[in-house]
Design a protein around this motif. Structure first.
Motif, PDB file in Angstrom:
ATOM      1  N   ARG A 407     -22.353 -54.929  22.937  1.00 58.13           N
ATOM      2  CA  ARG A 407     -20.889 -54.852  23.016  1.00 58.13           C
ATOM      3  C   ARG A 407     -20.407 -53.401  23.108  1.00 58.13           C
ATOM      4  O   ARG A 407     -19.480 -53.086  23.879  1.00 58.13           O
ATOM      5  N   GLU A 408     -21.008 -52.545  22.323  1.00 58.29           N
ATOM      6  CA  GLU A 408     -20.605 -51.138  22.363  1.00 58.29           C
ATOM      7  C   GLU A 408     -20.949 -50.514  23.714  1.00 58.29           C
ATOM      8  O   GLU A 408     -20.174 -49.728  24.269  1.00 58.29           O
ATOM      9  N   VAL A 409     -22.115 -50.859  24.234  1.00 56.88           N
ATOM     10  CA  VAL A 409     -22.509 -50.342  25.551  1.00 56.88           C
ATOM     11  C   VAL A 409     -21.542 -50.850  26.617  1.00 56.88           C
ATOM     12  O   VAL A 409     -21.144 -50.110  27.539  1.00 56.88           O
ATOM     13  N   LEU A 410     -21.147 -52.121  26.502  1.00 52.61           N
ATOM     14  CA  LEU A 410     -20.183 -52.678  27.449  1.00 52.61           C
ATOM     15  C   LEU A 410     -18.833 -51.983  27.312  1.00 52.61           C
ATOM     16  O   LEU A 410     -18.145 -51.716  28.321  1.00 52.61           O
ATOM     17  N   ALA A 411     -18.448 -51.677  26.078  1.00 54.63           N
ATOM     18  CA  ALA A 411     -17.175 -50.971  25.877  1.00 54.63           C
ATOM     19  C   ALA A 411     -17.198 -49.607  26.556  1.00 54.63           C
ATOM     20  O   ALA A 411     -16.206 -49.182  27.185  1.00 54.63           O
ATOM     21  N   VAL A 412     -18.335 -48.917  26.460  1.00 55.20           N
ATOM     22  CA  VAL A 412     -18.463 -47.618  27.136  1.00 55.20           C
ATOM     23  C   VAL A 412     -18.400 -47.808  28.648  1.00 55.20           C
ATOM     24  O   VAL A 412     -17.742 -47.022  29.363  1.00 55.20           O
ATOM     25  N   ALA A 413     -19.058 -48.844  29.160  1.00 59.11           N
ATOM     26  CA  ALA A 413     -19.040 -49.105  30.600  1.00 59.11           C
ATOM     27  C   ALA A 413     -17.627 -49.415  31.080  1.00 59.11           C
ATOM     28  O   ALA A 413     -17.224 -49.009  32.187  1.00 59.11           O
ATOM     29  N   ARG A 414     -16.850 -50.107  30.279  1.00 56.11           N
ATOM     30  CA  ARG A 414     -15.471 -50.399  30.650  1.00 56.11           C
ATOM     31  C   ARG A 414     -14.631 -49.120  30.709  1.00 56.11           C
ATOM     32  O   ARG A 414     -13.781 -48.947  31.599  1.00 56.11           O
ATOM     33  N   LEU A 415     -14.846 -48.233  29.741  1.00 53.55           N
ATOM     34  CA  LEU A 415     -14.131 -46.953  29.765  1.00 53.55           C
ATOM     35  C   LEU A 415     -14.510 -46.144  31.002  1.00 53.55           C
ATOM     36  O   LEU A 415     -13.637 -45.513  31.640  1.00 53.55           O
ATOM     37  N   GLU A 416     -15.783 -46.172  31.344  1.00 50.95           N
ATOM     38  CA  GLU A 416     -16.225 -45.459  32.546  1.00 50.95           C
ATOM     39  C   GLU A 416     -15.589 -46.063  33.786  1.00 50.95           C
ATOM     40  O   GLU A 416     -15.201 -45.338  34.728  1.00 50.95           O
ATOM     41  N   GLU A 417     -15.472 -47.393  33.796  1.00 59.05           N
ATOM     42  CA  GLU A 417     -14.849 -48.055  34.950  1.00 59.05           C
ATOM     43  C   GLU A 417     -13.374 -47.699  35.032  1.00 59.05           C
ATOM     44  O   GLU A 417     -12.828 -47.434  36.133  1.00 59.05           O
ATOM     45  N   GLN A 418     -12.675 -47.649  33.899  1.00 60.67           N
ATOM     46  CA  GLN A 418     -11.266 -47.270  33.884  1.00 60.67           C
ATOM     47  C   GLN A 418     -11.079 -45.817  34.333  1.00 60.67           C
ATOM     48  O   GLN A 418     -10.142 -45.483  35.084  1.00 60.67           O
ATOM     49  N   LYS A 419     -11.981 -44.964  33.858  1.00 57.38           N
ATOM     50  CA  LYS A 419     -11.932 -43.561  34.253  1.00 57.38           C
ATOM     51  C   LYS A 419     -12.123 -43.429  35.766  1.00 57.38           C
ATOM     52  O   LYS A 419     -11.385 -42.680  36.446  1.00 57.38           O
ATOM     53  N   ALA A 420     -13.108 -44.128  36.303  1.00 55.22           N
ATOM     54  CA  ALA A 420     -13.369 -44.061  37.744  1.00 55.22           C
ATOM     55  C   ALA A 420     -12.191 -44.606  38.532  1.00 55.22           C
ATOM     56  O   ALA A 420     -11.848 -44.085  39.617  1.00 55.22           O
ATOM     57  N   ARG A 421     -11.540 -45.660  38.034  1.00 54.06           N
ATOM     58  CA  ARG A 421     -10.384 -46.239  38.732  1.00 54.06           C
ATOM     59  C   ARG A 421      -9.213 -45.244  38.779  1.00 54.06           C
ATOM     60  O   ARG A 421      -8.542 -45.098  39.805  1.00 54.06           O
ATOM     61  N   LEU A 422      -8.983 -44.580  37.643  1.00 54.81           N
ATOM     62  CA  LEU A 422      -7.916 -43.582  37.613  1.00 54.81           C
ATOM     63  C   LEU A 422      -8.215 -42.426  38.563  1.00 54.81           C
ATOM     64  O   LEU A 422      -7.328 -41.938  39.294  1.00 54.81           O
ATOM     65  N   GLN A 423      -9.477 -41.987  38.551  1.00 66.54           N
ATOM     66  CA  GLN A 423      -9.847 -40.888  39.448  1.00 66.54           C
ATOM     67  C   GLN A 423      -9.759 -41.310  40.909  1.00 66.54           C
ATOM     68  O   GLN A 423      -9.346 -40.515  41.775  1.00 66.54           O
ATOM     69  N   TYR A 424     -10.132 -42.535  41.192  1.00 72.06           N
ATOM     70  CA  TYR A 424     -10.046 -43.018  42.575  1.00 72.06           C
ATOM     71  C   TYR A 424      -8.588 -43.139  43.012  1.00 72.06           C
ATOM     72  O   TYR A 424      -8.233 -42.788  44.153  1.00 72.06           O
ATOM     73  N   THR A 425      -7.741 -43.595  42.094  1.00 72.50           N
ATOM     74  CA  THR A 425      -6.323 -43.724  42.423  1.00 72.50           C
ATOM     75  C   THR A 425      -5.688 -42.356  42.706  1.00 72.50           C
ATOM     76  O   THR A 425      -4.836 -42.212  43.602  1.00 72.50           O
ATOM     77  N   SER A 426      -6.109 -41.374  41.923  1.00 75.66           N
ATOM     78  CA  SER A 426      -5.562 -40.022  42.118  1.00 75.66           C
ATOM     79  C   SER A 426      -6.229 -39.281  43.259  1.00 75.66           C
ATOM     80  O   SER A 426      -5.819 -38.158  43.603  1.00 75.66           O
TER      81      SER A 426
END
Length: 481
Positions: A407-426
């Protein structure tokens, strides 16, 4: 002696002979109640949810009516079908019937067998007139009867029947565990398959991006994306093969036709585990109490009782066997007088071996040693149960830790996905970074599902070990509702 002497035979002896033969024929003609008609030879469980089949399925080869192929099978129905259709499980029911017959056979050996003999002597050449009679002789007898031995043997047969029943319950619980494990694995694979489809869609999207992002697309990147897409497809095919293999295994466990389609109601099992609080099954139950109510402990007690009866039987061999004869004879002459002048004699005698070269003594020693062996085996089984109890508890703790880690590893992966989405949007990164982050998050979801499966399997083991399955399937007023 006149030729019509036989016709002058008085009626009392003929009446005695006729009545005795009639009595014996009536005894042989009596129909014993079929052992398989006894109530306990229905499946060894109670509760209306498991009373769908008739007792005839336990004693013949009549197939159990099965639900339609498109009807989802619950866990309880799957266990019932396995008990009545799987060849090895049905063989266990047959063994129960045989043990019941053996018990009844041992009981009636406590009553001496009455054997009859009938002899007719005829003078064929008739050269001497005094020997022209047809001599009729009739006798009843009991031979080699051991009243004490047969008594203890009957008691031992009752114990053997109980051991057979407990053995069947153990086998059925093991089969139920195999069915439950296959259902949980199939449920988990179906969930993983959904994630795998999302992963395949992401892989295809990345491949399309590489091919269309520029006229001068990086051919190496395209080739890599194509291979990764094929890897995901191969993993999906592997999941399909695993699911098919589990369905095949379930069909074998339940004794179903291998070409039959089956649908599983996996929620029935998970709901059952939730109702019994399977995650805390060991914490809420006392190990000693569970052991005392287990069929393994019951078999251990029965084994000691059986060994005690064997010792009693060995000592009873020192007692004489009993025989008894009732027969007709003429004390004057066995052949020269009318059979109508016969008297009826009775003889009671005992047989006791004077020199058996230590056979009976060795029988007593052997029975005592077998009791000691059974005692040590019971201690070993108790120790194994204690070991399984502790190992199951540790397995649950380890599985819980793995789930928390996933679960913790998945939580980190979700944060990485959110970070990548924000960077892609910008516009800070291109689509490949976002796609790879999304795929990584999906893979972590699959890993979490795998860890959750291991936790469910560990909880299933504790549910079985804590006796919850026995309470639902074997105890009075049990119900799957």
């Amino acid at each position: 002696m006149p030729n019509n002497a036989n016709s002058a035979a008085p009626a009392p002896k003929i009446c005695f002979l006729g009545l005795a033969l009639f009595f014996l024929f009536c005894l042989n003609a009596c129909q014993r109640k079929a052992v398989s008609d006894t109530p306990w030879l229905q499946p060894p469980w109670n509760g209306s949810a498991l009373q769908k089949q008739g007792e005839s399925h336990a004693r013949d080869d009549a197939p159990l009516p099965l639900p339609a192929e498109d009807t989802p099978l619950s866990f309880g129905e799957s266990v019932l079908i396995a008990a009545q259709n799987a060849p090895d499980m049905k063989d266990g029911l047959i063994n129960l019937q045989l043990s019941a017959i053996s018990k009844e056979d041992a009981f009636w050996k406590r009553v001496p067998k009455i054997q009859s003999n009938f002899r007719v002597t005829t003078n064929i050449t008739k050269q001497h007139k005094q020997y022209r009679d047809n001599i009729f002789r009739f006798g009843l007898g009991v031979y080699g009867f051991e009243p004490v031995v047969s008594y203890f043997a009957s008691k031992a047969a009752v114990v053997m029947e109980d051991i057979a029943l407990c053995t069947y319950q153990i086998a059925l619980q093991k089969r139920a565990g195999e069915i439950a494990e296959a259902m949980l694995r199939a449920q988990s694979l179906e969930t993983a398959k959904k994630y795998q489809k999302d992963l395949a869609a992401k892989a295809k999207g990345l491949t399309s991006y590489y091919r269309t992002q520029s006229r001068k697309a990086d051919q190496l990147a395209v080739a890599k994306a194509v291979h990764e897409e094929k890897i995901v497809e191969a993993e999906t095919d592997k999941l399909d093969a695993k699911i098919s293999s589990l369905h095949l295994s379930l069909k074998l466990h339940m004794g179903l036709d291998l070409d039959r389609r089956i649908h599983l109601d996996t929620d029935s099992l998970t709901n059952l585990l939730d109702q019994d609080d399977a995650p805390n099954a060991l914490a809420k139950n006392d190990e000693n109490v569970v052991w005392e109510h287990s069929p393994e402990a019951r078999i251990g007690k029965d084994s000691l009782t059986l060994r005690n009866y064997n010792i009693d039987i060995a000592w009873a061999r020192y007692l004489p066997t009993v025989s008894f004869d009732v027969y007709s004879a003429n004390p004057d002459d066995d052949y020269a007088t009318y059979s109508s002048k016969d008297d009826i004699f009775s003889t009671l005698y005992f047989t006791l071996p004077l020199l058996d070269w230590g056979d009976r003594s060795r029988g007593v020693d052997r029975s005592r040693i077998e009791k000691l062996q059974a005692t040590q085996r019971n201690k070993l089984n108790r120790s194994k149960f204690s070991q399984e109890w502790r190992e199951a508890w540790q397995a649950v703790k380890i599985a819980r830790a793995d789930v928390e880690l996933a679960r913790e590893v998945l939580a980190v992966a979700r944060l990485e996905e959110q970070k990548a989405r924000l960077q892609y949007t910008s516009g800070a990164v291109d689509f490949t970074v976002l796609s790879e982050a999304e795929q990584e998050m999906i893979r972590k979801k699959i890993e979490l599902e795998e860890a959750t499966l291991e936790l469910k399997l560990a909880e299933l083991s504790t549910w079985l070990l804590s006796g919850k399955f026995r309470e639902r399937f074997f105890e009075p007023l049990a119900s799957l509702q």
